[in-house]
Design a protein around this motif. Structure first.
Motif, PDB file in Angstrom:
ATOM      1  N   ALA A  25     -28.635  43.292 -11.780  1.00  0.00           N
ATOM      2  CA  ALA A  25     -27.947  43.191 -12.911  1.00  0.00           C
ATOM      3  C   ALA A  25     -28.614  42.149 -13.937  1.00  0.00           C
ATOM      4  N   LEU A  26     -29.291  41.108 -13.422  1.00  0.00           N
ATOM      5  CA  LEU A  26     -30.110  40.174 -14.373  1.00  0.00           C
ATOM      6  C   LEU A  26     -31.468  41.017 -15.109  1.00  0.00           C
ATOM      7  N   PHE A  27     -32.200  41.565 -14.197  1.00  0.00           N
ATOM      8  CA  PHE A  27     -33.114  42.532 -14.614  1.00  0.00           C
ATOM      9  C   PHE A  27     -33.041  43.795 -15.207  1.00  0.00           C
ATOM     10  N   GLN A  28     -31.819  44.260 -15.277  1.00  0.00           N
ATOM     11  CA  GLN A  28     -31.312  45.490 -15.920  1.00  0.00           C
ATOM     12  C   GLN A  28     -30.567  45.183 -17.428  1.00  0.00           C
ATOM     13  N   ASP A  29     -30.564  43.860 -17.555  1.00  0.00           N
ATOM     14  CA  ASP A  29     -29.934  43.531 -18.700  1.00  0.00           C
ATOM     15  C   ASP A  29     -31.167  43.433 -19.861  1.00  0.00           C
ATOM     16  N   THR A  30     -31.428  44.302 -20.722  1.00  0.00           N
ATOM     17  CA  THR A  30     -32.295  44.217 -21.640  1.00  0.00           C
ATOM     18  C   THR A  30     -32.474  43.131 -22.513  1.00  0.00           C
ATOM     19  N   ARG A  31     -31.595  42.318 -22.721  1.00  0.00           N
ATOM     20  CA  ARG A  31     -31.769  41.172 -23.398  1.00  0.00           C
ATOM     21  C   ARG A  31     -32.577  40.102 -22.528  1.00  0.00           C
ATOM     22  N   VAL A  32     -32.839  40.263 -21.262  1.00  0.00           N
ATOM     23  CA  VAL A  32     -33.627  39.239 -20.290  1.00  0.00           C
ATOM     24  C   VAL A  32     -34.758  40.084 -20.166  1.00  0.00           C
ATOM     25  N   SER A  33     -34.641  41.451 -19.797  1.00  0.00           N
ATOM     26  CA  SER A  33     -35.861  42.169 -19.100  1.00  0.00           C
ATOM     27  C   SER A  33     -37.189  42.418 -20.201  1.00  0.00           C
ATOM     28  N   GLN A  34     -36.539  42.391 -21.634  1.00  0.00           N
ATOM     29  CA  GLN A  34     -37.437  42.540 -22.552  1.00  0.00           C
ATOM     30  C   GLN A  34     -38.600  41.568 -22.402  1.00  0.00           C
ATOM     31  N   TRP A  35     -38.198  40.553 -22.024  1.00  0.00           N
ATOM     32  CA  TRP A  35     -39.232  39.396 -21.964  1.00  0.00           C
ATOM     33  C   TRP A  35     -40.181  39.198 -20.595  1.00  0.00           C
ATOM     34  N   MET A  36     -39.595  39.922 -19.679  1.00  0.00           N
ATOM     35  CA  MET A  36     -40.093  39.772 -18.158  1.00  0.00           C
ATOM     36  C   MET A  36     -41.287  41.061 -17.952  1.00  0.00           C
ATOM     37  N   ALA A  94     -35.707  33.097 -15.976  1.00  0.00           N
ATOM     38  CA  ALA A  94     -34.864  33.797 -16.419  1.00  0.00           C
ATOM     39  C   ALA A  94     -33.532  33.375 -16.187  1.00  0.00           C
ATOM     40  N   LEU A  95     -32.798  33.578 -17.582  1.00  0.00           N
ATOM     41  CA  LEU A  95     -31.129  33.182 -17.329  1.00  0.00           C
ATOM     42  C   LEU A  95     -30.399  34.317 -17.930  1.00  0.00           C
ATOM     43  N   THR A  96     -29.448  34.407 -17.302  1.00  0.00           N
ATOM     44  CA  THR A  96     -28.351  35.235 -18.059  1.00  0.00           C
ATOM     45  C   THR A  96     -27.889  34.954 -19.438  1.00  0.00           C
ATOM     46  N   PRO A  97     -27.653  35.903 -20.151  1.00  0.00           N
ATOM     47  CA  PRO A  97     -27.314  35.614 -21.823  1.00  0.00           C
ATOM     48  C   PRO A  97     -26.143  34.511 -21.670  1.00  0.00           C
TER      49      PRO A  97
END
Length: 183
Positions: A25-36, A94-97
């Protein structure tokens, strides 16, 4: 073996198999994964990445990878690992939004740096950040990282290499000792 670490509000501990859904769920959130890494990946790729944490990273003790929890809930991911990009050790976090904006990123990054300097005995710690990720660049600047150079990526974007030297005074508490989980 990756130790368990603590901050004032966070617990960093090795992943357990039951963390897979939260990790994905963390890595599928594009607000997070766009930077990973290379950006968003498929769900299957993220599940495979989670599996490699156990079969490769932990099994071979390659580097330290943590599930980041607050009040028992998985809210993030953290690593410190050797990388050829900077010819040294790099922190990744990385942290959840829902955890953004309350200082938890600063707390997490400081703990990773303290672990690198204290436990690993590093003279410097690096971070690579997309030039467009202003929030992470500002956070790292506040805790003593300085811009070293730019890397132009194949797609034309720029990644900044930042470094914090051991001689940079910590802005928060000194390193806390690792906390071992009961076995």
């Amino acid at each position: 073996m990756t130790p368990t670490l603590r901050t004032a509000r966070l617990l960093l501990e090795p992943y357990v198999p039951e963390d897979e859904e939260g990790f994905v769920a963390l890595f599928q959130d594009t607000r997070v994964s766009q930077w990973m890494g290379d950006g968003p990946a498929s769900e299957a790729d993220d599940r495979a990445l989670f599996g490699r944490i156990f079969t490769k990273v932990y099994a071979r003790e390659l580097f330290d990878v943590w599930a980041v929890r607050r009040d028992g809930v998985l809210i993030g991911h953290a690593e410190i690992k050797p990388t050829g990009v900077v010819d040294g050790h790099e922190i990744i976090y990385a942290l959840t939004p829902t955890a953004w904006g309350g200082g938890l990123g600063t707390e997490l990054a400081e703990r990773l740096v303290a672990y690198g300097f204290g436990t690993l005995g590093l003279a410097e710690v690096h971070a690579t950040v997309a030039e467009q990720n202003g929030a992470s660049l500002a956070l790292l600047g506040r805790i003593g990282f300085t811009h070293v150079r730019d890397i132009e990526e194949d797609d034309g974007t720029v990644t900044q290499v930042l470094t914090r030297h051991r001689t940079t005074a910590p802005l928060h508490s000194p390193e806390l000792p690792p906390v071992r989980s009961p076995e």
